[in-house]
Design a protein around this motif. Structure first.
Motif, PDB file in Angstrom:
ATOM      1  N   HIS A 141     -28.905 -64.529 -47.248  1.00 29.17           N
ATOM      2  CA  HIS A 141     -28.059 -63.371 -46.572  1.00 29.17           C
ATOM      3  C   HIS A 141     -28.900 -62.149 -46.805  1.00 29.17           C
ATOM      4  O   HIS A 141     -28.694 -61.345 -45.770  1.00 29.17           O
ATOM      5  N   ALA A 142     -29.898 -61.938 -47.446  1.00 27.87           N
ATOM      6  CA  ALA A 142     -30.455 -60.749 -47.871  1.00 27.87           C
ATOM      7  C   ALA A 142     -31.507 -60.413 -46.610  1.00 27.87           C
ATOM      8  O   ALA A 142     -31.694 -59.341 -46.101  1.00 27.87           O
ATOM      9  N   VAL A 143     -32.048 -61.367 -46.290  1.00 28.78           N
ATOM     10  CA  VAL A 143     -33.195 -61.153 -44.959  1.00 28.78           C
ATOM     11  C   VAL A 143     -32.406 -60.667 -43.978  1.00 28.78           C
ATOM     12  O   VAL A 143     -32.793 -59.882 -43.008  1.00 28.78           O
ATOM     13  N   PRO A 144     -31.415 -61.522 -43.006  1.00 33.67           N
ATOM     14  CA  PRO A 144     -30.795 -60.879 -41.894  1.00 33.67           C
ATOM     15  C   PRO A 144     -30.165 -59.757 -42.297  1.00 33.67           C
ATOM     16  O   PRO A 144     -30.036 -58.884 -41.565  1.00 33.67           O
ATOM     17  N   LEU A 145     -29.423 -59.534 -43.379  1.00 35.04           N
ATOM     18  CA  LEU A 145     -28.600 -58.279 -43.475  1.00 35.04           C
ATOM     19  C   LEU A 145     -29.700 -57.006 -43.654  1.00 35.04           C
ATOM     20  O   LEU A 145     -29.299 -55.956 -43.029  1.00 35.04           O
ATOM     21  N   THR A 146     -31.039 -57.443 -44.135  1.00 33.18           N
ATOM     22  CA  THR A 146     -31.863 -56.177 -44.134  1.00 33.18           C
ATOM     23  C   THR A 146     -32.297 -55.865 -42.656  1.00 33.18           C
ATOM     24  O   THR A 146     -32.408 -54.770 -42.215  1.00 33.18           O
ATOM     25  N   GLY A 147     -32.258 -57.042 -41.911  1.00 35.05           N
ATOM     26  CA  GLY A 147     -32.767 -56.724 -40.324  1.00 35.05           C
ATOM     27  C   GLY A 147     -31.702 -55.884 -39.810  1.00 35.05           C
ATOM     28  O   GLY A 147     -31.946 -55.004 -38.949  1.00 35.05           O
ATOM     29  N   ALA A 148     -30.448 -56.383 -40.021  1.00 32.04           N
ATOM     30  CA  ALA A 148     -29.291 -55.748 -39.542  1.00 32.04           C
ATOM     31  C   ALA A 148     -29.218 -54.215 -39.895  1.00 32.04           C
ATOM     32  O   ALA A 148     -28.842 -53.287 -38.938  1.00 32.04           O
ATOM     33  N   MET A 149     -29.557 -53.993 -41.060  1.00 30.74           N
ATOM     34  CA  MET A 149     -29.780 -52.524 -41.450  1.00 30.74           C
ATOM     35  C   MET A 149     -30.747 -51.831 -40.697  1.00 30.74           C
ATOM     36  O   MET A 149     -30.671 -50.388 -40.472  1.00 30.74           O
ATOM     37  N   LEU A 150     -31.922 -52.545 -40.794  1.00 31.74           N
ATOM     38  CA  LEU A 150     -33.004 -51.859 -40.000  1.00 31.74           C
ATOM     39  C   LEU A 150     -32.474 -51.548 -38.337  1.00 31.74           C
ATOM     40  O   LEU A 150     -32.988 -50.421 -37.964  1.00 31.74           O
ATOM     41  N   LEU A 151     -31.797 -52.292 -37.679  1.00 32.12           N
ATOM     42  CA  LEU A 151     -31.488 -52.068 -36.427  1.00 32.12           C
ATOM     43  C   LEU A 151     -30.566 -51.110 -36.284  1.00 32.12           C
ATOM     44  O   LEU A 151     -30.618 -50.084 -35.692  1.00 32.12           O
ATOM     45  N   ALA A 152     -29.602 -50.844 -37.546  1.00 30.20           N
ATOM     46  CA  ALA A 152     -28.782 -49.829 -37.490  1.00 30.20           C
ATOM     47  C   ALA A 152     -29.384 -48.366 -37.511  1.00 30.20           C
ATOM     48  O   ALA A 152     -29.087 -47.582 -36.758  1.00 30.20           O
ATOM     49  N   VAL A 153     -30.290 -48.427 -38.650  1.00 29.67           N
ATOM     50  CA  VAL A 153     -31.026 -47.287 -38.942  1.00 29.67           C
ATOM     51  C   VAL A 153     -31.791 -46.854 -37.621  1.00 29.67           C
ATOM     52  O   VAL A 153     -31.930 -45.734 -37.275  1.00 29.67           O
ATOM     53  N   LEU A 154     -32.447 -47.799 -36.894  1.00 22.92           N
ATOM     54  CA  LEU A 154     -33.278 -47.292 -35.713  1.00 22.92           C
ATOM     55  C   LEU A 154     -32.338 -47.011 -34.605  1.00 22.92           C
ATOM     56  O   LEU A 154     -32.759 -46.225 -33.872  1.00 22.92           O
ATOM     57  N   SER A 155     -31.192 -47.525 -34.393  1.00 23.03           N
ATOM     58  CA  SER A 155     -30.143 -47.045 -33.388  1.00 23.03           C
ATOM     59  C   SER A 155     -29.963 -45.520 -33.632  1.00 23.03           C
ATOM     60  O   SER A 155     -29.690 -44.833 -32.742  1.00 23.03           O
ATOM     61  N   ALA A 156     -29.597 -45.406 -34.923  1.00 21.33           N
ATOM     62  CA  ALA A 156     -29.086 -43.861 -35.148  1.00 21.33           C
ATOM     63  C   ALA A 156     -30.464 -43.292 -34.845  1.00 21.33           C
ATOM     64  O   ALA A 156     -30.211 -41.892 -34.344  1.00 21.33           O
ATOM     65  N   GLY A 157     -31.353 -43.498 -35.348  1.00 21.55           N
ATOM     66  CA  GLY A 157     -32.917 -42.593 -35.099  1.00 21.55           C
ATOM     67  C   GLY A 157     -33.262 -42.484 -33.577  1.00 21.55           C
ATOM     68  O   GLY A 157     -33.433 -41.370 -33.158  1.00 21.55           O
ATOM     69  N   LEU A 158     -33.152 -43.506 -32.811  1.00 19.67           N
ATOM     70  CA  LEU A 158     -33.404 -43.286 -31.370  1.00 19.67           C
ATOM     71  C   LEU A 158     -32.456 -42.593 -30.656  1.00 19.67           C
ATOM     72  O   LEU A 158     -32.702 -41.874 -29.901  1.00 19.67           O
ATOM     73  N   THR A 159     -31.020 -42.670 -31.073  1.00 19.78           N
ATOM     74  CA  THR A 159     -30.075 -41.976 -30.300  1.00 19.78           C
ATOM     75  C   THR A 159     -30.408 -40.204 -30.496  1.00 19.78           C
ATOM     76  O   THR A 159     -30.193 -39.671 -29.652  1.00 19.78           O
ATOM     77  N   ASP A 160     -30.614 -40.212 -31.889  1.00 20.45           N
ATOM     78  CA  ASP A 160     -30.895 -38.728 -32.263  1.00 20.45           C
ATOM     79  C   ASP A 160     -32.226 -38.138 -31.585  1.00 20.45           C
ATOM     80  O   ASP A 160     -32.177 -37.116 -30.942  1.00 20.45           O
ATOM     81  N   ALA A 161     -33.173 -38.986 -31.311  1.00 20.72           N
ATOM     82  CA  ALA A 161     -34.545 -38.719 -30.785  1.00 20.72           C
ATOM     83  C   ALA A 161     -34.235 -38.294 -29.339  1.00 20.72           C
ATOM     84  O   ALA A 161     -34.788 -37.317 -28.578  1.00 20.72           O
ATOM     85  N   LEU A 162     -33.536 -39.218 -28.588  1.00 19.52           N
ATOM     86  CA  LEU A 162     -33.247 -39.052 -26.999  1.00 19.52           C
ATOM     87  C   LEU A 162     -32.358 -37.767 -27.002  1.00 19.52           C
ATOM     88  O   LEU A 162     -32.684 -37.066 -25.963  1.00 19.52           O
ATOM     89  N   VAL A 163     -31.376 -37.517 -27.758  1.00 19.97           N
ATOM     90  CA  VAL A 163     -30.485 -36.182 -27.522  1.00 19.97           C
ATOM     91  C   VAL A 163     -31.539 -35.101 -28.204  1.00 19.97           C
ATOM     92  O   VAL A 163     -31.365 -34.022 -27.110  1.00 19.97           O
ATOM     93  N   GLY A 164     -32.293 -35.271 -29.028  1.00 20.16           N
ATOM     94  CA  GLY A 164     -32.937 -34.004 -29.474  1.00 20.16           C
ATOM     95  C   GLY A 164     -34.170 -33.762 -28.407  1.00 20.16           C
ATOM     96  O   GLY A 164     -34.562 -32.547 -27.955  1.00 20.16           O
TER      97      GLY A 164
END
Length: 413
Positions: A141-164
């Motif tokens: 559970h830990a490995v795929p959940l960590t991957g999902a977290m990273l995707l969520a963080v990257l989606s937030a970062g990329l969204t903010d980067a594009l808007v910025g």
């Protein structure tokens, strides 16, 4: 309508819709709502500014991302996307309100961007995380959940980067690829650290409950304190440079405000050419300090017009100014820009690629200021005509073309 207004309206609309949905569905996990809401609000209240362009709220950002990724035995039912956005939006407003009352700087646009980024992260996390996946001490559970977290963080970062990047393109007329490059660089340094802190906070809280919050938040507070000290030092640094720049005005070697006007134009050209933030800072300092070497000359130029001096006098002043700047021990790149700021293009950068482009920018910006600045009286068109006569010989063609674009967009001192 500017992008700032659009972002503020969009953030408010998303938050309002999320609040209505949450009110209809009911709130789950009240203890987590209260604790993470307080963290976001406090983080918003103690935000600070590292660079001239944006406030930072690392605690608010990490806490809001952590709330997105809560999933484990200590949490029970994970919060819905609408509830995540509603809590983040309300807590953000709760943090802004005291700053506004106290007269402290705050930025609704940046806060709206944070709410929108969290919404994207919540949707991403919801889409890629099955209901059966949660923290339970198992690696399966830990490995795929960590991957999902990273995707969520990257989606937030990329969204903010594009808007910025879009905002920077609109506000400073920067090329979008250069603005996006700078936003991604910031995301890689500061944003990723806040994202990983959010992941640790989410994982710890999901496993052991709210006892994990102080374990992660205390180091974040210490890190924020260090960042605030750094930001304060940077402001002092800029103030010192500006004070040094005024010495030539006080001594009569430049007209009042001349160095600041030259720096403003140089920064506008640098933005147009897409220089990195580090190069932009060095360019601004070099433009401010470009006349320091004149203090070693016998007499001031009439009205501070250094262009009236001979080529030898100007280059000697530039060399002296660079030597003075070098003695500070921290402005070596600035000194190199100033050293070549009076080199004619034909005998300088055209044949020596090691000479910084910033030197040519300072040269052109100073020439334009002395033709158009206060008390000189030439029209922008006349000044551009005069500078155009020196393209390829005195002035860098790339810089002059950039100046044309800047002036064409209505630049005024």
């Amino acid at each position: 309508m500017g992008s700032g207004v659009v972002l503020s309206v969009a953030g408010g609309a998303v938050g309002l819709v999320a609040l209505i949905i949450t009110a209809r569905q009911g709130v789950t996990g009240w203890p987590f709502v209260i604790v993470f809401g307080l963290l976001i609000a406090v983080g918003e209240m103690v935000q600070f500014r590292v660079d001239p362009s944006r406030n930072r709220a690392p605690i608010a950002t990490s806490a809001s991302l952590a709330y997105v990724m809560l999933r484990g035995p200590a949490v029970g039912v994970p919060p819905e996307v609408a509830q995540i956005v509603a809590v983040t939006g309300l807590a953000t407003l709760a943090g802004i309100f005291p700053r506004a009352i106290a007269g402290l700087p705050w930025d609704l646009v940046i806060s709206s961007r944070r709410v929108l980024s969290v919404a994207f992260a919540a949707v991403t996390f919801e889409l890629v995380t099955p209901d059966s996946l949660y923290w339970n001490g198992s690696w399966t559970h830990a490995v795929p959940l960590t991957g999902a977290m990273l995707l969520a963080v990257l989606s937030a970062g990329l969204t903010d980067a594009l808007v910025g990047a879009g905002q920077d393109t609109e506000r400073y007329n920067r090329p979008f690829p250069a603005a996006l490059r700078d936003e991604l660089a910031v995301m890689g340094r500061i944003g990723l650290a806040m994202g990983i802190s959010g992941m640790l906070l989410a994982a710890g809280t999901s496993l052991i409950g709210l006892w994990a919050v102080p374990l992660v938040v205390v180091p974040l507070l210490l890190t924020q304190f260090a960042f605030r000290r750094f930001a304060s030092a940077q402001r002092t640094y800029r103030t010192t440079v500006r004070s040094m720049a005024r010495s030539t005005e006080i001594a009569g070697f430049s007209s009042p405000g001349q160095n600041a006007r030259t720096a403003t134009l140089a920064v506008a050209i640098g933005n147009d050419l897409g220089l990195t933030p580090a190069r932009m800072e060095a360019l601004e300092y070099a433009a401010l300090l470009s006349g320091v070497g004149q203090l070693a000359l016998a007499d001031p130029s009439p009205g501070g017009a250094s262009l009236l001096r001979t080529r030898e006098e100007r280059q000697r002043a530039a060399e002296i100014g660079a030597s003075v700047i070098e003695r500070s021990g921290v402005l070596d790149h600035v000194a190199e820009i100033v050293r070549h700021s009076n080199d004619p293009y034909r005998h300088g950068r055209a044949s020596n690629a090691d000479i910084p482009l910033e030197s040519g920018i300072v040269n052109v910006a100073l020439a334009y200021e002395q033709l158009v600045g206060e008390g000189n009286g030439q029209s922008p068109a006349k000044a551009m005509e005069s500078i155009g006569l020196g393209i390829g010989a005195e002035y860098d063609p790339v810089v002059v073309e950039s100046l044309r674009r800047v002036i064409g967009r209505g630049f005024r001192f």
